[in-house]
Design an enzyme around this catalytic site. Structure first.
Site, PDB file in Angstrom:
ATOM      1  CD  GLN A 162      41.466  37.222  34.851  1.00 29.54           C
ATOM      2  OE1 GLN A 162      41.589  38.044  34.334  1.00 29.54           O
ATOM      3  NE2 GLN A 162      40.152  37.313  35.661  1.00 29.54           N
ATOM      4  N   GLY A 196      38.992  37.328  41.732  1.00 30.16           N
ATOM      5  CA  GLY A 196      38.732  37.584  43.079  1.00 30.16           C
ATOM      6  C   GLY A 196      39.930  37.806  43.876  1.00 30.16           C
ATOM      7  CG  HIS A 197      42.295  40.983  42.694  1.00 34.51           C
ATOM      8  ND1 HIS A 197      42.763  42.248  42.160  1.00 34.51           N
ATOM      9  CD2 HIS A 197      42.595  39.967  42.066  1.00 34.51           C
ATOM     10  CE1 HIS A 197      43.387  41.789  41.089  1.00 34.51           C
ATOM     11  NE2 HIS A 197      43.119  40.356  41.005  1.00 34.51           N
ATOM     12  CG  ASP A 220      43.489  31.694  41.974  1.00 32.45           C
ATOM     13  OD1 ASP A 220      42.635  32.495  42.413  1.00 32.45           O
ATOM     14  OD2 ASP A 220      43.639  30.822  41.469  1.00 32.45           O
ATOM     15  CE  LYS A 279      46.496  38.940  40.084  1.00 34.13           C
ATOM     16  NZ  LYS A 279      46.500  37.440  40.013  1.00 34.13           N
TER      17      LYS A 279
END
Length: 423
Positions: free
Chosen positions: A224, A40-41, A13, A16
């Site tokens: 991650q 989740g990007h 988180d 990225k």
């Protein structure tokens, strides 16, 4: 041509997705090399927030090719949902998105097995996202898995049935109350597989080797964070893949000597989702304020993130493990207006002060040692040049550069593309 890497240096988180989006104009190819749809990007531009789970973050750029490497695990159902969500942007997926035949497939029973395994642990649960990722990697290393390339074979459904039957036996073994309708799940799964097969499957290691020979620029996008690495993270509260720089080599088929820049991304503070040790975690109103101002909720799961001060001991560790060449600090704007800021510069461990990450960082073993800093009061979100930075922010950045011995090249002061300041 070298392959550059972009990695998260904390528990994920870190931001990225935004940085890949900012950097993409410099690269011909963006490649995901590990993880699954639990990542989740988040990207934000033109007033729209986008969350990508498996698809590389270069998908919104016209000229970039997006590769999903062999180290990734793919859930066809989630993947097709992701494609559907992006259709409104008129993206030509068939020409811009290609997938490695060696990437493993998440089956419906992998998700059920994940839920059964986590439920059986009770209070000792690891905080799985229940996306079936761990069981899929277990089948990969156990040499039972189904890969994208198998979907091109006429007999793949026979292999599927044998593996799904085995999974149902394992689910029953856990002896927990898991309610499900496998027929419905399979109908959705097989439908998604047929749509997935309309995309291009490639031998990705060969594709990337040829791309390098042809002078193409490549950015490998991690998912991650490094402290969730299966080997170097806070085991067992980790993900099931190698999230560090070494994972780019095994997850794409890139030789170690071909790695160029290693961009390391970290927040100006620390967050963590799920279970596991977190030495600098805050349980007071300061931590609550960080979470509120920083909108600290998982992009995929919606779970609230635990918040705490920046842990320099852990950050040094992940910089070393990854061979980071330049740093990018995210969410500096969130810290504006605090009474004071703290950075953990050492641990008290077994009666001694140490500055390296020990084997066990459970709270009964380590106590953080803090250095205190003055905080800035200014709103950073409107700033676009380093000359506008308050002196307290510059002092914070200078201290980190000196301690880490790595330049901090980017400061993010908000979620939008435009809120990215290069130093």
């Amino acid at each position: 041509m070298a392959v550059d890497l972009l990695l998260g240096l904390q528990w994920g988180d870190e931001g990225k997705g935004k940085i890949v989006d900012v950097l993409t104009s410099k690269y011909d190819i963006i490649a995901r090399f590990q993880g699954g749809p639990n990542a989740g990007h988040t990207l934000e531009f033109d007033g729209i927030k986008h969350v990508l789970r498996t698809i590389p973050s270069g998908i919104f750029h016209e000229k970039s090719m997006n590769v999903i490497g062999n180290g990734v695990v793919i859930d066809p159902v989630v993947f097709i949902q992701e494609l559907e969500g992006l259709k409104q942007f008129d993206i030509d997926f068939k020409s811009k998105l290609i997938l490695s035949r060696k990437a493993h497939v998440i089956l419906p029973t992998h998700r059920l097995l994940d839920a059964a395994s986590e439920a059986s642990k009770g209070k000792a649960k690891i905080g799985s996202t229940l996306k079936g990722i761990g069981p899929t990697y277990m089948d990969k290393t156990g040499r039972n898995g189904i890969r994208l390339g198998d979907l091109e074979l006429n007999s793949w459904k026979e292999k599927y049935r044998a593996l799904a039957n085995k999974h149902e036996e394992l689910i029953a073994f856990h002896n927990v109350d898991i309610q499900y309708n496998l027929q419905e799940m399979e109908d959705e799964f097989f439908k998604a597989v047929e749509i997935l097969k309309e995309l291009t499957f490639i031998d990705s290691e060969e594709y990337l080797q040829q791309a390098q020979k042809n002078g193409k620029t490549i950015l490998a996008e991690g998912a991650q964070g490094s402290l969730l690495d299966i080997d170097f993270g806070t085991y067992p509260f980790v993900t099931s893949s190698n999230t560090t720089a070494a994972g780019a080599c095994t997850g794409l088929g890139v030789a170690p000597g071909q790695i160029g820049e290693v961009y390391g991304i970290f927040k100006a503070y620390t967050t963590r989702v799920g279970s596991g040790p977190f030495p600098t975690e805050l349980f007071d109103e300061v931590g609550a304020k960080m979470a509120k101002v920083g909108h600290e909720f998982g992009a995929v799961t919606g779970r609230p993130r635990r918040c705490g001060w920046l842990d320099l001991v852990a950050l040094k560790y992940t910089c070393q493990v990854n061979g980071v060449t330049q740093l990018m600090m995210m969410k500096g704007d969130v810290l504006s207006g605090f009474d004071e800021l703290k950075i953990c510069t050492a641990y008290t461990y077994k009666g001694k002060e140490i500055t390296h990450l020990p084997y066990n960082i459970e709270p009964e073993n380590v106590t953080p040692v803090y250095t205190v800093f003055k905080c800035w009061k200014e709103d950073l979100t409107k700033m676009r040049e380093t000359s506008q930075f308050p002196k307290e922010l510059n002092a914070y950045i200078d201290f980190l550069e000196k301690e880490l011995e790595i330049p901090i090249k980017v400061i993010s002061v908000g979620p939008d593309r435009t809120q990215t300041i290069h130093r």
